[in-house]
Design a protein around this motif. Structure first.
Motif, PDB file in Angstrom:
ATOM      1  N   VAL A 118     -44.733 -20.852 -21.307  1.00 61.46           N
ATOM      2  CA  VAL A 118     -45.472 -21.607 -22.319  1.00 61.46           C
ATOM      3  C   VAL A 118     -44.845 -22.969 -22.572  1.00 61.46           C
ATOM      4  CG1 VAL A 118     -46.288 -21.609 -24.702  1.00 61.46           C
ATOM      5  CG2 VAL A 118     -46.326 -19.487 -23.385  1.00 61.46           C
ATOM      6  N   LYS A 119     -43.524 -23.022 -22.671  1.00 58.89           N
ATOM      7  CA  LYS A 119     -42.851 -24.290 -22.929  1.00 58.89           C
ATOM      8  C   LYS A 119     -43.111 -25.285 -21.792  1.00 58.89           C
ATOM      9  CE  LYS A 119     -38.308 -26.247 -24.063  1.00 58.89           C
ATOM     10  NZ  LYS A 119     -36.869 -25.931 -24.299  1.00 58.89           N
ATOM     11  N   SER A 120     -43.028 -24.794 -20.550  1.00 60.59           N
ATOM     12  CA  SER A 120     -43.269 -25.669 -19.393  1.00 60.59           C
ATOM     13  C   SER A 120     -44.705 -26.159 -19.371  1.00 60.59           C
ATOM     14  CB  SER A 120     -42.957 -24.916 -18.094  1.00 60.59           C
ATOM     15  OG  SER A 120     -41.596 -24.570 -18.033  1.00 60.59           O
ATOM     16  N   LEU A 121     -45.634 -25.292 -19.738  1.00 54.84           N
ATOM     17  CA  LEU A 121     -47.047 -25.672 -19.724  1.00 54.84           C
ATOM     18  C   LEU A 121     -47.355 -26.710 -20.802  1.00 54.84           C
ATOM     19  CD1 LEU A 121     -48.763 -22.228 -19.060  1.00 54.84           C
ATOM     20  CD2 LEU A 121     -48.524 -24.147 -17.491  1.00 54.84           C
ATOM     21  N   VAL A 122     -46.752 -26.552 -21.958  1.00 58.26           N
ATOM     22  CA  VAL A 122     -46.951 -27.557 -23.021  1.00 58.26           C
ATOM     23  C   VAL A 122     -46.425 -28.909 -22.554  1.00 58.26           C
ATOM     24  CG1 VAL A 122     -46.254 -28.246 -25.346  1.00 58.26           C
ATOM     25  CG2 VAL A 122     -46.968 -25.889 -24.906  1.00 58.26           C
ATOM     26  N   LYS A 123     -45.271 -28.908 -21.878  1.00 59.68           N
ATOM     27  CA  LYS A 123     -44.733 -30.161 -21.324  1.00 59.68           C
ATOM     28  C   LYS A 123     -45.713 -30.769 -20.327  1.00 59.68           C
ATOM     29  CE  LYS A 123     -39.768 -29.069 -21.614  1.00 59.68           C
ATOM     30  NZ  LYS A 123     -38.556 -28.807 -20.797  1.00 59.68           N
TER      31      LYS A 123
END
Length: 646
Positions: free
Chosen positions: A235-240
């Motif tokens: 999720v964190k990578s996708l938000v980035k």
């Protein structure tokens, strides 16, 4: 390219060993120590099997190790199944008085002294072989892995948002349908999520690119984002990635809370379109975590999710999934001509070349990737002199081999991503379908019974129904687009289905040599063959096959298709002698399909097949079953339809 999947088999063996321990049968036979050591050795190997299965596509050494190990693991499976049968037989004798039971046990083939000596020797032999394999795992750098690791063996290339509209053929109607959903202003939801579902190579990404770049879409949305998700649903990578897609370079050191605030501020009150391309995640909690970061947009914001999995569509969609179907023949032919023929020649070819080309296109099944791949190959060949030869000699092999002329971006590697993401319990169920010919209509109930007989279906609770769990397996494969052309009953349950030709090619390409379908196959049945389906019958074939068949001592499956027009070949060579030869030589059979075989009487030798789970005697001429059938304690399915048929 054949793949070896052993982790589920090892898990099943350990489960049976645990069951044997619970019945204290080990102590009765005097093989407790041997079985404990076998259990420990197998547990050690099982711990690294998932890692080996993942690495086999990249490491020849690991591949060979798994191929060699497969024979020993299957031998262990047969051995423990032998023990389980004896345990079951003993429990069924518990109703007899003690004296009768002792006499029966002593004079049976399971005399404890003889049985202990025989089984003890077999257990030590299998354990010794497994120990040798266990010692090799360090040299192969195999790691212990807990649980499923559904990571693809080949990462997909990152996609981008642009495609030229001129390059897209055959999706006009689909485009109109999706644009109606995207441009709908009546829907007042902050964010509507539209899943687009289709098998590998169906053109989901290209279609999403076409819509993403449409002029009406450009004007309708304030912001547009394109993110290729693929395997890593972090999720964190996708938000980035979403923030970066908006031309904002996020600080990689920021925490999730800060990143979420940046994204929410960016989309706050603005109508946006986000494409999440190639989504595999089936974890609702992860999806919900990402979704919560997307709810701050203006009314009418839309998210398109492209996926091969209907499970993903159900988790993510706020609207019904849009099923991207195969292209029709006319549009498929138009796409093929555009690529395969020189510019300006599309409308000026002979009727003969047109007929050959259309036959080739038909075999691609409306799959754009297949059409583009084959058309690209044929663009380098002379239509008048080489297309016909390609059709007759090369096409049937082109989707099944790792030939140099097929690049890494072509059909089978693309479709194989779907297979790589399956849990191991479903991988063996999928590969099993390679036994059946292309375009074969399978009865789902029968397919589940086959999986049961092969011990593919695992239950976590003794009260679970095998058939229901197996049907759940089938539905999972349906959701992942492995089957098509489904028929349902009045309750909505799927009763029949087929497999897309390209999916069948994939199954054949990864099927180990132990599977054998006789349909023009000139390869001999050998000692390692374990599953056979005969799809051609005549007198000469029967004479050719039977001698090699009865030498395949480890055979587990003999099937013939449900086709009553085929000549009953056992009748020609003598049913009684053929059945006796099978039962006396192939003692490890788990499935025996003898429908339409012209049986006048079921031989008593059938009772010797103590591993048998599935027996189909339908459409034969006998009227009475022999008492030996009661000795088939493992039998799960017995089919006797039209048993007075002759």
């Amino acid at each position: 390219m054949a793949e070896i999947i052993l982790s589920s088999i090892a898990e099943g063996i350990l489960g049976m060993l645990g069951s044997l321990g619970a019945e204290e049968i080990r102590l009765l036979w005097g093989v407790n120590d041997e079985l404990e050591q076998l259990e420990d050795t197998l547990s050690t190997i099982k711990a690294v099997l998932r890692d080996a299965e993942k690495k086999q596509s990249h490491s020849h050494q690991v591949k060979v190790w798994l191929q060699r190990l497969q024979e020993v693991v299957l031998d262990a499976d047969d051995l423990v199944d032998d023990l389980s049968y004896e345990a079951l037989r003993k429990s069924l004798m518990s109703g007899h008085n003690n004296m009768v039971k002792q006499v029966c046990t002593f004079f049976s083939s399971s005399n404890q002294i003889i049985f202990r000596h025989k089984m003890g020797h077999k257990i030590k032999d299998v354990r010794s072989k497994l120990t040798a394999f266990g010692n090799e795992k360090i040299q192969l750098n195999l790691e212990e892995r807990q649980g499923e690791t559904n990571v693809a063996t080949r990462l997909r290339d990152h996609t981008h948002s642009y495609v030229s509209e001129k390059e897209v053929i055959g999706r006009d109607d689909d485009k109109i349908a999706i644009l109606q959903l995207l441009l709908d202003t009546k829907n007042k939801e902050n964010v509507s999520i539209i899943p687009i579902v289709g098998i590998g190579g169906s053109g989901k990404t290209t279609f999403a690119q076409l819509v993403f770049n449409d002029e009406q879409v450009q004007k309708h949305f304030d912001l547009k984002f394109w993110v290729c998700v693929s395997d890593n649903f972090d999720v964190k990578s996708l938000v980035k990635k979403i923030i970066k897609s908006a031309n904002v370079e996020p600080n990689t050191e920021k925490e999730m809370e800060q990143l979420q605030q940046i994204l929410r501020q960016k989309i706050n009150g603005k109508r946006y379109l986000l494409v999440l391309d190639d989504v595999w995640n089936e974890n609702y909690i992860k999806w919900n975590s990402l979704k919560s970061s997307l709810l701050n947009g203006g009314a009418g914001s839309k998210v398109i999710v492209t996926t091969r999995s209907k499970v993903v569509a159900r988790i993510t969609g706020t609207m019904p999934a849009y099923d991207l179907k195969a292209m029709d023949k006319e549009k498929s032919w138009a796409l093929f001509k555009k690529i395969a023929l020189e510019q300006g020649r599309e409308s000026n070819i002979s009727s003969n070349i047109s007929e050959i080309g259309k036959r080739i296109v038909d075999k691609c099944g409306g799959n754009p990737l297949a059409i583009k791949t084959i058309a690209g190959l044929l663009s380098l060949k002379n239509p008048e002199t080489e297309w016909s030869s390609f059709m007759e000699k090369e096409f049937s092999k082109i989707l099944q081999t790792e030939d140099d002329i097929i690049s890494e971006d072509d059909i089978i590697p693309t479709l194989k991503l779907s297979y790589d993401h399956l849990p191991s319990r479903l991988k063996q169920c999928f590969v099993y379908f390679s036994l059946f010919p292309k375009d074969y209509e399978i009865d789902v109930e029968i397919l589940v019974q086959h999986w049961m007989a092969q011990d593919f279906i695992k239950i976590s609770n003794p009260t679970d129904c095998l058939e229901e769990v197996g049907y759940g397996y089938f539905k999972e494969l349906i959701w992942r687009s492995f089957f098509e052309e489904v028929e349902t009953d009045e309750k909505g349950n799927v009763t029949k289905c087929k497999m897309h030709d390209l999916m069948h090619d994939l199954a054949e390409s990864i099927t180990p040599p132990m599977f054998y379908m006789r349909n023009g196959n000139t390869e001999p049945i050998n000692s390692k063959t374990r599953h056979v389906l005969f799809y051609e019958y005549d007198f000469y074939l029967a004479q050719e096959i039977l001698p090699s068949l009865i030498q395949a001592k480890k055979m587990r499956t003999i099937l013939r298709p449900d086709v009553d027009t085929l000549r009953p070949w056992y009748t020609i060579i003598g049913a009684a002698s053929a059945y006796d030869a099978i039962a006396l030589n192939l003692k490890l059979l788990r499935m025996l399909d003898l429908q339409y075989s012209g049986i006048g009487k079921v031989p008593k030798s059938i009772g010797k097949l103590k591993h048998l789970r599935y027996l189909d005697l339908s459409y034969n001429g006998f009227k009475v079953l022999p008492d030996c059938i009661t000795r088939l304690h493992n039998l799960q399915t017995l089919k006797l339809s039209w048993c007075q048929f002759s």
